[in-house]
Design an enzyme around this catalytic site. Structure first.
Site, PDB file in Angstrom:
ATOM      1  N   ILE A  63      31.067 -53.797 -15.142  1.00 26.83           N
ATOM      2  CA  ILE A  63      31.465 -55.218 -15.234  1.00 26.83           C
ATOM      3  C   ILE A  63      30.517 -56.037 -16.123  1.00 26.83           C
ATOM      4  N   ALA A  85      33.213 -55.516  -7.061  1.00 25.50           N
ATOM      5  CA  ALA A  85      32.149 -54.622  -7.577  1.00 25.50           C
ATOM      6  C   ALA A  85      30.787 -55.234  -7.313  1.00 25.50           C
ATOM      7  N   ALA A  86      29.903 -54.441  -6.747  1.00 26.88           N
ATOM      8  CA  ALA A  86      28.557 -54.937  -6.447  1.00 26.88           C
ATOM      9  C   ALA A  86      27.661 -53.767  -6.085  1.00 26.88           C
ATOM     10  N   THR A 103      24.109 -56.159 -11.746  1.00 32.27           N
ATOM     11  CA  THR A 103      25.533 -56.079 -11.404  1.00 32.27           C
ATOM     12  C   THR A 103      26.016 -57.346 -10.693  1.00 32.27           C
ATOM     13  N   THR A 133      29.393 -62.173   0.979  1.00 24.89           N
ATOM     14  CA  THR A 133      28.898 -61.707   2.271  1.00 24.89           C
ATOM     15  C   THR A 133      28.324 -62.868   3.089  1.00 24.89           C
ATOM     16  N   ASP A 134      28.294 -62.693   4.404  1.00 26.20           N
ATOM     17  CA  ASP A 134      27.660 -63.715   5.252  1.00 26.20           C
ATOM     18  C   ASP A 134      26.133 -63.680   5.111  1.00 26.20           C
ATOM     19  N   GLU A 135      25.597 -62.621   4.468  1.00 21.22           N
ATOM     20  CA  GLU A 135      24.134 -62.491   4.386  1.00 21.22           C
ATOM     21  C   GLU A 135      23.513 -63.581   3.519  1.00 21.22           C
ATOM     22  N   TYR A 159      19.311 -58.177  -2.060  1.00 22.36           N
ATOM     23  CA  TYR A 159      20.783 -58.077  -2.047  1.00 22.36           C
ATOM     24  C   TYR A 159      21.411 -59.444  -1.811  1.00 22.36           C
ATOM     25  N   ALA A 161      20.135 -62.402  -1.970  1.00 21.64           N
ATOM     26  CA  ALA A 161      19.790 -63.399  -2.995  1.00 21.64           C
ATOM     27  C   ALA A 161      20.659 -63.206  -4.244  1.00 21.64           C
ATOM     28  N   SER A 162      20.912 -61.925  -4.596  1.00 23.48           N
ATOM     29  CA  SER A 162      21.744 -61.697  -5.789  1.00 23.48           C
ATOM     30  C   SER A 162      23.191 -62.110  -5.521  1.00 23.48           C
ATOM     31  N   LYS A 163      23.669 -61.904  -4.289  1.00 22.07           N
ATOM     32  CA  LYS A 163      25.039 -62.336  -3.948  1.00 22.07           C
ATOM     33  C   LYS A 163      25.101 -63.865  -3.903  1.00 22.07           C
ATOM     34  N   ASN A 188      29.774 -57.855   8.513  1.00 23.75           N
ATOM     35  CA  ASN A 188      29.700 -56.400   8.294  1.00 23.75           C
ATOM     36  C   ASN A 188      31.037 -55.719   8.553  1.00 23.75           C
ATOM     37  N   TYR A 216      16.074 -48.871  13.135  1.00 22.83           N
ATOM     38  CA  TYR A 216      14.978 -49.678  12.585  1.00 22.83           C
ATOM     39  C   TYR A 216      14.383 -50.566  13.677  1.00 22.83           C
TER      40      TYR A 216
HETATM   41  P1  NAD Z   1      30.435 -50.304  -2.060  1.00 26.14           P
HETATM   42  O1  NAD Z   1      28.988 -50.151  -2.405  1.00 26.14           O
HETATM   43  O2  NAD Z   1      31.065 -49.335  -1.136  1.00 26.14           O
HETATM   44  O3  NAD Z   1      31.303 -50.285  -3.406  1.00 26.14           O
HETATM   45  C1  NAD Z   1      30.922 -50.975  -4.557  1.00 26.14           C
HETATM   46  C2  NAD Z   1      31.809 -50.504  -5.715  1.00 26.14           C
HETATM   47  O4  NAD Z   1      31.430 -51.239  -6.896  1.00 26.14           O
HETATM   48  C3  NAD Z   1      31.656 -49.017  -6.042  1.00 26.14           C
HETATM   49  O5  NAD Z   1      32.923 -48.435  -6.258  1.00 26.14           O
HETATM   50  C4  NAD Z   1      30.824 -49.024  -7.324  1.00 26.14           C
HETATM   51  O6  NAD Z   1      31.085 -47.904  -8.163  1.00 26.14           O
HETATM   52  C5  NAD Z   1      31.273 -50.325  -7.971  1.00 26.14           C
HETATM   53  N1  NAD Z   1      30.259 -50.877  -8.885  1.00 26.14           N
HETATM   54  C6  NAD Z   1      28.927 -51.053  -8.644  1.00 26.14           C
HETATM   55  N2  NAD Z   1      28.323 -51.558  -9.742  1.00 26.14           N
HETATM   56  C7  NAD Z   1      29.295 -51.722 -10.679  1.00 26.14           C
HETATM   57  C8  NAD Z   1      29.315 -52.222 -12.013  1.00 26.14           C
HETATM   58  N3  NAD Z   1      28.185 -52.647 -12.629  1.00 26.14           N
HETATM   59  N4  NAD Z   1      30.490 -52.275 -12.665  1.00 26.14           N
HETATM   60  C9  NAD Z   1      31.630 -51.850 -12.080  1.00 26.14           C
HETATM   61  N5  NAD Z   1      31.689 -51.333 -10.838  1.00 26.14           N
HETATM   62  C10 NAD Z   1      30.530 -51.285 -10.149  1.00 26.14           C
HETATM   63  O7  NAD Z   1      30.573 -51.802  -1.550  1.00 26.14           O
HETATM   64  P2  NAD Z   1      31.507 -52.389  -0.378  1.00 26.14           P
HETATM   65  O8  NAD Z   1      30.821 -52.226   0.903  1.00 26.14           O
HETATM   66  O9  NAD Z   1      32.896 -51.870  -0.557  1.00 26.14           O
HETATM   67  O10 NAD Z   1      31.458 -53.947  -0.753  1.00 26.14           O
HETATM   68  C11 NAD Z   1      32.395 -54.499  -1.668  1.00 26.14           C
HETATM   69  C12 NAD Z   1      32.112 -55.984  -1.835  1.00 26.14           C
HETATM   70  O11 NAD Z   1      32.209 -56.638  -0.576  1.00 26.14           O
HETATM   71  C13 NAD Z   1      30.703 -56.283  -2.354  1.00 26.14           C
HETATM   72  O12 NAD Z   1      30.806 -57.362  -3.249  1.00 26.14           O
HETATM   73  C14 NAD Z   1      29.927 -56.676  -1.112  1.00 26.14           C
HETATM   74  O13 NAD Z   1      28.885 -57.576  -1.428  1.00 26.14           O
HETATM   75  C15 NAD Z   1      31.016 -57.353  -0.298  1.00 26.14           C
HETATM   76  N6  NAD Z   1      30.831 -57.285   1.177  1.00 26.14           N
HETATM   77  C16 NAD Z   1      30.592 -56.094   1.802  1.00 26.14           C
HETATM   78  C17 NAD Z   1      30.473 -56.056   3.194  1.00 26.14           C
HETATM   79  C18 NAD Z   1      30.252 -54.745   3.930  1.00 26.14           C
HETATM   80  O14 NAD Z   1      30.053 -54.769   5.147  1.00 26.14           O
HETATM   81  N7  NAD Z   1      30.300 -53.608   3.282  1.00 26.14           N
HETATM   82  C19 NAD Z   1      30.588 -57.238   3.925  1.00 26.14           C
HETATM   83  C20 NAD Z   1      30.828 -58.437   3.252  1.00 26.14           C
HETATM   84  C21 NAD Z   1      30.965 -58.443   1.877  1.00 26.14           C
HETATM   85  P1  TYD Z   2      23.552 -51.807   7.199  1.00 25.22           P
HETATM   86  O1  TYD Z   2      24.719 -50.969   7.578  1.00 25.22           O
HETATM   87  O2  TYD Z   2      22.641 -51.333   6.114  1.00 25.22           O
HETATM   88  O3  TYD Z   2      24.135 -53.258   6.862  1.00 25.22           O
HETATM   89  P2  TYD Z   2      23.354 -54.672   6.626  1.00 25.22           P
HETATM   90  O4  TYD Z   2      21.921 -54.413   6.441  1.00 25.22           O
HETATM   91  O5  TYD Z   2      24.000 -55.163   5.353  1.00 25.22           O
HETATM   92  O6  TYD Z   2      23.680 -55.512   7.810  1.00 25.22           O
HETATM   93  O7  TYD Z   2      22.664 -52.051   8.504  1.00 25.22           O
HETATM   94  C1  TYD Z   2      23.221 -52.626   9.670  1.00 25.22           C
HETATM   95  C2  TYD Z   2      22.111 -52.823  10.660  1.00 25.22           C
HETATM   96  O8  TYD Z   2      21.622 -51.541  11.077  1.00 25.22           O
HETATM   97  C3  TYD Z   2      20.897 -53.541  10.091  1.00 25.22           C
HETATM   98  O9  TYD Z   2      20.346 -54.389  11.096  1.00 25.22           O
HETATM   99  C4  TYD Z   2      19.915 -52.431   9.750  1.00 25.22           C
HETATM  100  C5  TYD Z   2      20.238 -51.373  10.804  1.00 25.22           C
HETATM  101  N1  TYD Z   2      20.049 -49.974  10.378  1.00 25.22           N
HETATM  102  C6  TYD Z   2      19.305 -49.085  11.178  1.00 25.22           C
HETATM  103  O10 TYD Z   2      18.767 -49.470  12.237  1.00 25.22           O
HETATM  104  N2  TYD Z   2      19.185 -47.792  10.776  1.00 25.22           N
HETATM  105  C7  TYD Z   2      19.743 -47.340   9.610  1.00 25.22           C
HETATM  106  O11 TYD Z   2      19.573 -46.136   9.278  1.00 25.22           O
HETATM  107  C8  TYD Z   2      20.500 -48.243   8.814  1.00 25.22           C
HETATM  108  C9  TYD Z   2      21.128 -47.789   7.527  1.00 25.22           C
HETATM  109  C10 TYD Z   2      20.632 -49.553   9.243  1.00 25.22           C
END
Ligand code: NAD
Ligand code: TYD
Length: 352
Positions: A63, A85-86, A103, A133-135, A159, A161-163, A188, A216
């Site tokens: 991207i 994408a992120a 990214t 994200t809510d983060e 993470y 801060a970049s979002k 999450n 953790y």
């Molecule tokens: P993920 O890490 O599973 O997938 C990210 C995707 O983006 C991958 O397919 C990767 O190849 C692609 N990507 C990364 N860098 C790229 C680049 N420079 N150009 C093009 N593609 C690129 O992430 P996810 O968990 O599916 O999260 C998707 C989105 O939702 C993110 O923006 C994340 O911040 C947001 N989000 C995630 C959660 C969660 O719990 N996972 C919660 C809230 C918001």
């Molecule tokens: P994670 O799935 O990495 O999501 P986020 O940090 O974005 O919330 O982690 C969820 C919670 O679980 C977080 O409080 C960190 C904790 N955690 C562990 O305790 N052990 C682990 O191995 C991982 C990956 C996360």
């Protein structure tokens, strides 16, 4: 008929693949273009059931690449963007913040800049939807309050801060250029196809392989869990009905202390594999806490409920049980992603 070409970025990732599948299946009149760089987190195997659909196209692209993204807008005449994408893993952001800035911040700005240029001030029927994200809101005290759309941003990890930076840039494009942007901030997610570096799939994978379960700190941190398909449904609704300039919080009022969730996962796997109850809990290992570990996230989702009528369909009991079942019956997917074999799926599929 309402033909649209929609660019979904990050469609090969966890949430993106559920969003792509939902749009390809539910909107045969739309062309869905999945633009993904296929980093370690991108896996086209997640989309093997829709790869050959007539309304689906894949573009292997970063991207941040201005020429390549411009070419995609021109080739497909893009009307809408759903930007997922992120770089998404907090632990990776602690060891490698620059990839997150590139990214999440630069990549998002590049997309905004190109959408604005391509749509050239004629925003009729156009939308730029940024998934966040809510983060970005920081960390809550235990049992006190929720994040609302009005909560001040207070990101604490590279993470988040970049979002947060990307959210600000999206707002800036809305206010400065009137680009029709909408943002959602979700809690999450969990569900099928979740990369096993995140808590829930990591624990399931380690239980299945009799490996230590790294909790953790004391495991007291709280996260608010939502099924990925409920998130994908909210994304569909916001893309179609969300008001430009607005933001929407998405969450399921489903807070769990990490340690209680790990206990639950251990017991679920024991039950499903007919192991003696308590067997998997023996694998729990308390490890050094994450640097700057946010204590608690919790979403107030009343705005999306009130204005768009969205509430989650899944109960956690049903969603988590089905998720464990999915990992138990998709061991080859887990094996592919943990061995890295999935990274060759693209060349096998597209011959490149
Ligand atoms: P993920 O890490 O599973 O997938 C990210 C995707 O983006 C991958 O397919 C990767 O190849 C692609 N990507 C990364 N860098 C790229 C680049 N420079 N150009 C093009 N593609 C690129 O992430 P996810 O968990 O599916 O999260 C998707 C989105 O939702 C993110 O923006 C994340 O911040 C947001 N989000 C995630 C959660 C969660 O719990 N996972 C919660 C809230 C918001
Ligand atoms: P994670 O799935 O990495 O999501 P986020 O940090 O974005 O919330 O982690 C969820 C919670 O679980 C977080 O409080 C960190 C904790 N955690 C562990 O305790 N052990 C682990 O191995 C991982 C990956 C996360």
């Amino acid at each position: 008929m309402n033909k649209k070409s929609i660019l979904i970025t990050g469609g090969a990732g966890f949430i993106g693949s559920h969003v792509v599948r939902r749009f390809v299946t539910n909107y045969p009149d739309y062309l869905i273009v999945n633009a993904d760089a296929l980093t370690y987190a991108g896996n086209l195997e997640n989309l093997k059931d829709v790869t050959n659909e007539a309304n689906y196209a894949f573009e292997h692209v970063d991207i941040c690449d201005e020429n390549a993204i411009t070419a995609i807008f021109e080739k497909y005449n893009i009307d809408g963007v759903i930007h997922l994408a992120a770089e998404s893993h907090v632990d990776r952001s602690i060891s490698d913040p620059m990839s997150f800035v590139k990214t999440n911040l630069l990549g998002t700005t590049n997309l905004l800049h190109i959408a604005k240029k391509q749509w050239a001030g004629n925003f009729e029927g156009k939308k730029f939807y940024h998934i966040s994200t809510d983060e970005v809101f920081g960390s809550l005290e235990m049992d006190k309050g929720f994040f609302t759309e009005e909560t001040a941003y207070d990101p604490r990890s590279p993470y988040s801060a970049s979002k947060a930076g990307s959210d600000h840039m999206v707002r800036a494009f809305y206010h400065t250029y009137h680009l029709p942007c909408v943002i959602s901030n979700c809690s999450n997610n969990y569900g099928p196809n979740h990369f096993p570096e995140k808590l829930i799939p990591l624990m399931i994978n380690n239980i299945l392989h009799n490996k230590p379960l790294p909790v953790y700190g004391k495991g007291e941190n709280v996260r608010d869990w939502l099924h990925v398909k409920d998130h994908a449904r909210a994304i569909d609704l916001i893309f179609h009905e969300g008001v430009p300039g607005e933001t929407y919080n998405i969450g399921g009022h489903n807070e769990w202390k990490n340690i209680d969730l790990v206990f639950l996962l251990c017991d679920l796997v024991d039950e499903k594999l007919s192991k003696p109850l308590g067997e998997s809990r023996k694998l729990i290992t308390y490890v050094t806490d994450r640097a700057g570990h946010d204590l608690r996230y919790a979403i107030d989702a009343s705005k999306i409920e009130r204005t768009l009528g969205w509430t989650p369909d899944y109960t956690f009991e049903q969603g988590l049980s089905e998720t464990v079942d999915w990992y138990l019956s998709n061991e080859s997917w887990l094996k592919n992603v943990t061995s890295g074999a999935y990274l060759h799926y693209y060349s096998a599929q597209y011959g490149k």
